[in-house]
Design an enzyme around this catalytic site. Structure first.
Site, short mmCIF file in Angstrom:
data_model
loop_
_atom_site.label_atom_id
_atom_site.label_comp_id
_atom_site.label_asym_id
_atom_site.label_seq_id
_atom_site.Cartn_x
_atom_site.Cartn_y
_atom_site.Cartn_z
N ARG A 41 56.66 44.02 75.63
CA ARG A 41 56.67 44.35 75.05
C ARG A 41 58.48 43.39 74.93
O ARG A 41 58.45 42.49 73.84
CB ARG A 41 57.43 45.09 73.97
CG ARG A 41 56.44 46.34 73.54
CD ARG A 41 55.83 45.96 72.74
NE ARG A 41 56.45 45.72 71.45
CZ ARG A 41 56.79 47.01 70.30
NH1 ARG A 41 55.93 48.24 70.51
NH2 ARG A 41 57.60 46.32 69.44
N ASP B 141 45.30 54.33 69.66
CA ASP B 141 46.39 54.59 69.18
C ASP B 141 46.54 56.28 68.36
O ASP B 141 45.05 56.50 68.47
CB ASP B 141 46.98 53.31 67.96
CG ASP B 141 48.39 53.74 67.25
OD1 ASP B 141 48.92 54.43 68.37
OD2 ASP B 141 48.78 53.28 66.52
N CYS C 9 49.06 51.48 72.80
CA CYS C 9 50.68 51.31 72.34
C CYS C 9 51.78 51.89 72.50
O CYS C 9 52.76 51.63 72.72
CB CYS C 9 50.47 50.89 70.37
SG CYS C 9 50.11 52.37 69.72
N ARG D 258 62.14 48.30 61.04
CA ARG D 258 61.23 49.04 61.08
C ARG D 258 61.67 49.73 59.91
O ARG D 258 62.23 50.15 59.80
CB ARG D 258 60.99 49.73 62.31
CG ARG D 258 59.90 50.93 62.14
CD ARG D 258 59.76 51.91 63.26
NE ARG D 258 59.02 50.80 64.63
CZ ARG D 258 58.65 51.20 65.32
NH1 ARG D 258 58.87 52.81 65.92
NH2 ARG D 258 57.73 50.24 66.05
N HIS E 279 52.24 45.56 62.72
CA HIS E 279 52.59 45.68 63.83
C HIS E 279 52.74 44.99 64.30
O HIS E 279 51.86 44.51 65.88
CB HIS E 279 52.41 46.63 64.20
CG HIS E 279 53.75 47.79 65.32
ND1 HIS E 279 54.28 46.86 65.80
CD2 HIS E 279 53.88 48.71 66.44
CE1 HIS E 279 55.49 47.13 66.26
NE2 HIS E 279 54.71 48.43 66.62
N GLN F 123 54.14 44.41 68.45
CA GLN F 123 53.03 44.90 68.99
C GLN F 123 51.66 44.72 69.88
O GLN F 123 51.38 44.18 70.73
CB GLN F 123 52.69 46.69 68.68
CG GLN F 123 51.61 47.21 70.21
CD GLN F 123 51.93 48.09 70.71
OE1 GLN F 123 53.02 48.46 70.83
NE2 GLN F 123 51.84 47.63 72.08
N1 CP Z 1 54.39 51.22 71.00
C1 CP Z 1 55.89 51.20 69.54
O1 CP Z 1 56.11 50.66 68.62
O2 CP Z 1 56.35 52.42 70.07
P1 CP Z 1 58.06 52.62 69.80
O3 CP Z 1 57.42 53.81 68.19
O4 CP Z 1 58.44 53.80 70.45
O5 CP Z 1 58.80 51.57 69.02
N1 NVA Z 2 50.48 53.30 63.98
C1 NVA Z 2 51.50 54.24 64.89
C2 NVA Z 2 52.50 53.40 65.63
C3 NVA Z 2 52.82 53.87 66.86
C4 NVA Z 2 53.62 53.19 67.39
C5 NVA Z 2 53.10 54.83 64.14
O1 NVA Z 2 52.83 53.95 63.03
O2 NVA Z 2 53.67 55.45 63.95
#
Ligand code: CP
Ligand code: NVA
Length: 313
Positions: A290, A222, A262, A100, A127, A130
């Site tokens: 997930r 989101d 999400c 990440r 993502h 997701q």
């Molecule tokens: N939806 C998602 O990716 O959540 P986290 O940021 O908690 O991993």
């Molecule tokens: N768009 C959000 C998704 C979190 C899972 C972010 O990047 O923070």
């Protein structure tokens, strides 16, 4: 060739289908222990995470592998060691990386410099893990993906990009409703349009929330300010006000429309509490999926992959 999962475009339509089937098998039986014996997967997180990190850790261990969580803060990466050097070194220790990070280019660089599969666990741009769980959830609820009308309401962000790509592959009709100045990346839109034209799906964009939600079978939202955009949060809250998914907006959708998010959610901002905690919400199944979808992904990348066999030696 080492196989990566950096965006949804790394899958064919047939692979996506198979992966979702396999994810359903995992959902029906948590005890399947296959595929990852003797495999160590490094998990590098440069941003916080609840779902992605925990579901990957559990997925790897339930499949018989060893998850190794590496906080970027504790790696030399956090003190300026290059992404390339990090990838070269970690490739000598672990069999795959789940990462990440911020710029999508950091993932590309990890994949290019290392010799092991890299999985995108969220970047500023996409993502894809997701989107796998999202499609699994929609398919379970609606019985199919082809022809399903999905409307995403909010920022044209990483989650929107992966949904667009996945919807295009699966033959869905995807609409993005976004405030002026927050449209998704036109490159991703064009790519999703091309794939959708082959799969019988479609892509459309609008700034009108009621019009965009009309007839939707799936309404998705989101956060308005993603990780890394916290200083814009207050100004976004003012600009995005019309784009909140609340009971009034949901009334424009199909009578049986389901609601996805999400997570993490901000009740009262992008989604009203009455909606996320209401009967149309499937967000907890979505979060659970997930785990199952990522197990299927790990099997696809690490199953009988010849490169993987060499890395193990
Ligand atoms: N939806 C998602 O990716 O959540 P986290 O940021 O908690 O991993
Ligand atoms: N768009 C959000 C998704 C979190 C899972 C972010 O990047 O923070």
């Amino acid at each position: 060739m080492t196989r990566h999962f950096l965006t949804i475009a790394d899958l064919t339509a047939a692979e996506l289908d198979m992966l979702l089937d396999r994810a359903d098998v995992h959902r029906s039986d948590r005890r399947i222990r296959d595929g990852l014996d003797g495999t160590t997967i490094g998990l590098i997180f440069e941003k916080p995470s609840t779902r992605t990190r925990v579901s990957f850790e559990v997925a790897v261990s339930e499949l018989g592998g060893t998850p190794l969580v590496l906080s970027a803060r504790d790696l030399q990466l956090g003190r300026g060691e290059t992404v390339g050097d990090t990838a070269r070194v970690l490739s000598r220790y672990v069999h795959g990386l789940v990462v990440r990070t911020f710029a999508q280019q950091r993932l590309d660089e990890l994949a290019l410099s290392g010799t092991i599969p890299v999985i995108n666990a969220l970047s500023d741009h996409s993502h894809p893990c997701q989107a796998l769980a999202d499609l699994q959830t929609i398919r379970a609820r609606l019985g199919a993906l082809r022809g399903v009308r999905l409307t995403y309401v909010g920022d044209g962000n990483n989650v929107a990009h992966s949904l667009l790509r996945a919807g295009g592959l699966a033959g869905m009709h995807t609409t993005i409703v976004h405030p002026e100045g927050h449209a998704p990346d036109p490159v991703v839109v064009a790519e999703a349009e091309r794939t959708a034209s082959r799969s019988g799906g479609s892509v459309s964009l609008t700034t009108d929330p009621v019009d965009g939600v009309k007839g939707a079978q799936v309404v998705y939202t989101d956060v308005w300010a993603s990780m890394g955009q916290d200083d814009e949060r207050a100004s976004r809250v003012a600009r995005f006000e019309r784009y909140r998914v609340d009971a009034d907006l949901l009334a424009a959708a199909d009578n049986d429309a389901i609601v996805l998010h999400c997570l993490p959610a901000h009740r009262g901002e992008e989604i009203a509490a009455e909606v996320i905690d209401g009967p149309r919400s499937v967000v907890w199944d979505q979060a659970e999926n997930r785990l199952h979808a990522q197990k299927a992904l790990l099997e696809l990348l690490f199953g009988a992959h010849p490169r993987h066999e060499r890395a193990r030696g």
